[in-house]
Design an enzyme around this catalytic site. Structure first.
Site, PDB file in Angstrom:
ATOM      1  N   GLY A   1       0.784  -1.220   0.000  1.00 46.21           N
ATOM      2  CA  GLY A   1       0.000   0.000   0.000  1.00 46.21           C
ATOM      3  C   GLY A   1       0.819   1.275   0.000  1.00 46.21           C
ATOM      4  O   GLY A   1       2.056   1.264  -0.050  1.00 46.21           O
TER       5      GLY A   1
ATOM      6  N   HIS B   1      15.020  -5.859   2.004  1.00 45.36           N
ATOM      7  CA  HIS B   1      14.676  -7.024   2.828  1.00 45.36           C
ATOM      8  C   HIS B   1      15.933  -7.786   3.254  1.00 45.36           C
ATOM      9  O   HIS B   1      16.451  -8.613   2.502  1.00 45.36           O
ATOM     10  CB  HIS B   1      13.749  -7.962   2.041  1.00 45.36           C
ATOM     11  CG  HIS B   1      12.368  -7.428   1.867  1.00 45.36           C
ATOM     12  ND1 HIS B   1      11.311  -7.824   2.655  1.00 45.36           N
ATOM     13  CD2 HIS B   1      11.883  -6.519   1.013  1.00 45.36           C
ATOM     14  CE1 HIS B   1      10.214  -7.178   2.277  1.00 45.36           C
ATOM     15  NE2 HIS B   1      10.543  -6.373   1.286  1.00 45.36           N
TER      16      HIS B   1
ATOM     17  N   CYS C   1      11.449  -1.816   4.723  1.00 45.70           N
ATOM     18  CA  CYS C   1      10.510  -1.634   3.620  1.00 45.70           C
ATOM     19  C   CYS C   1       9.412  -0.625   3.986  1.00 45.70           C
ATOM     20  O   CYS C   1       9.669   0.564   4.091  1.00 45.70           O
ATOM     21  CB  CYS C   1       9.952  -2.992   3.199  1.00 45.70           C
ATOM     22  SG  CYS C   1       9.260  -2.994   1.534  1.00 45.70           S
TER      23      CYS C   1
ATOM     24  N   GLU D   1      16.145 -10.130   5.425  1.00 41.23           N
ATOM     25  CA  GLU D   1      15.895 -11.481   5.949  1.00 41.23           C
ATOM     26  C   GLU D   1      16.297 -12.572   4.959  1.00 41.23           C
ATOM     27  O   GLU D   1      16.278 -13.755   5.298  1.00 41.23           O
ATOM     28  CB  GLU D   1      14.423 -11.647   6.340  1.00 41.23           C
ATOM     29  CG  GLU D   1      13.454 -11.825   5.194  1.00 41.23           C
ATOM     30  CD  GLU D   1      13.150 -10.539   4.461  1.00 41.23           C
ATOM     31  OE1 GLU D   1      12.657 -10.607   3.312  1.00 41.23           O
ATOM     32  OE2 GLU D   1      13.404  -9.456   5.019  1.00 41.23           O
TER      33      GLU D   1
END
Length: 379
Positions: A237, A353, A263, A355
């Site tokens: 969004g 990101h 993010c 991760e």
């Protein structure tokens, strides 16, 4: 979205809001779907992409031509379901080949009702989106097929991503805990704006007990778990709509609790500090984006999935209500802000990101940096 049974030989058509169309074959479920057309440059990791909640209401075009070679397993999903609105590939694998595979990608898309299309020129489509920008799109197959004018009208009636408030649609409704692996060293309250499963796992590997809280969590909810740090996750969004997360982050900054965002969380930090956000022409998506950590000079290859960015000065620190802030990371392709750091409080964020699901692992040190913030605050 409407769907029916899969039909790999059924004709399908992709219609962009500017009127360009591509014809191919149905892939996954048959029916119709709408979303924002975006492209991902990753050559691997399609399962993690499909299950990333940040892709909610987006139709993902894969630039790599061969997709589905390793099938689908039960270990790699980043959430409990596929979140993409639609999926576009050029040459789907006829037979998956991997010892971990449990079913084909086509079967998984069909079982979850995800309408896709295959057999189109994804290079031409990607070039079109690079030149014209991300835009609304529809994929139609089976009984949803109609004349192009009718289909185009449907696409243009679909909601746009700009102004969309979506994090509440993908976040957990109930709080849950991911226990630390080994000795518990810290407790972190993680605000779920569309969190990927590997993120709390990376923290758990570092001895962090992670309390994942809904996007609607209040400051009272956060501090009820007595956190050593607070984390704001990725999510879908337009960050311009995220009033509650921004208010919550300001409450955390007021108390000077160690804070880490990725993010969407980076965009929330930008807004909390008083910076604006804007929509990128076509965004950054994939697992091969070059970013420079300006605090060390190191260049990292990183995983991205964002269509919005923070508008902050690159050349010098800025004064904010919470002290001085600087841009800590930049994308080397276009100088987009990829990270923020407060100089007077223990808070930082990155737009990408770390991760590493799916890869690369260059940015894993950011979780260690978060641990160092919490250690420093405790000391």
């Amino acid at each position: 979205m409407t769907t029916s049974n899969r039909g790999a030989t059924s004709p399908a058509v992709l219609v962009l809001e500017d009127g360009r169309t591509f014809r191919g074959r149905a892939y996954g479920a048959v029916g119709e779907t709408f979303g924002e057309a975006v492209f991902s440059t990753g050559m691997t990791g399609y399962q993690e992409t499909l299950t990333d909640p940040s892709y909610h209401r987006q139709v993902v075009v894969m630039t790599a031509p061969h997709i589905g070679n390793t099938g689908v397993n039960d270990e790699d999903p980043e959430s409990k379901r596929i979140w993409v609105s639609g999926y576009v590939v050029r040459d789907p694998a006829r037979t998956p080949s991997n010892w971990r595979s449990r079913r084909s990608l086509d079967e998984e898309l069909g079982a979850q009702g995800v309408v896709g299309i295959s057999g189109i020129d994804t290079r031409a489509l990607t070039r079109h989106l690079r030149e014209r920008g991300a835009m609304r799109v529809g994929i139609f197959s089976g009984g949803a097929l109609a004349d192009e004018a009718t289909l185009l009208a449907k696409v243009r009636e679909a909601p746009q991503m700009k102004g969309a408030d979506l994090s509440g649609e993908v976040a957990t409704e109930e709080a849950y805990v991911v226990p630390a692996i080994g000795t518990r060293k810290f407790t972190v309250a993680a605000i779920d704006l569309g969190i990927k499963g590997m993120t709390p796992q990376r923290m758990a590997e570092r001895g962090i007990e992670v309390h994942v809280l809904p996007a609607t969590a209040t400051a009272e909810d956060v501090y009820a778990v007595n956190p050593d740090g607070v984390f704001f996750s990725n999510g879908p969004g337009d960050p311009a709509t995220a009033e509650h997360p921004v208010s919550l982050m300001r409450a955390v900054l007021e108390r000077a609790t160690p804070l880490f965002g990725i993010c969407f969380g980076n965009q929330i930090l930008g807004r909390a500090l008083g910076f604006g956000t804007f929509k990128l022409k076509y965004g950054h998506r994939g697992i091969n984006q070059p970013v420079q950590d300006r605090t060390t000079g190191k260049v990292e290859v990183t995983a991205h999935n964002h269509g919005f960015a923070v508008d902050a000065p690159l050349d010098a620190p800025s004064d904010t209500p919470f002290g001085r802030a600087e841009v800590s990371h930049v994308c080397l392709n276009d100088n987009v802000v990829e990270g923020l750091r407060l100089l007077d409080r223990p808070a930082f964020s990155v737009q990408y990101h770390p991760e590493a699901a799916a890869g690369p692992h260059d940015a894993a040190y950011l979780f260690d940096r978060f641990v160092s913030l919490m250690e420093g605050q405790r000391a």
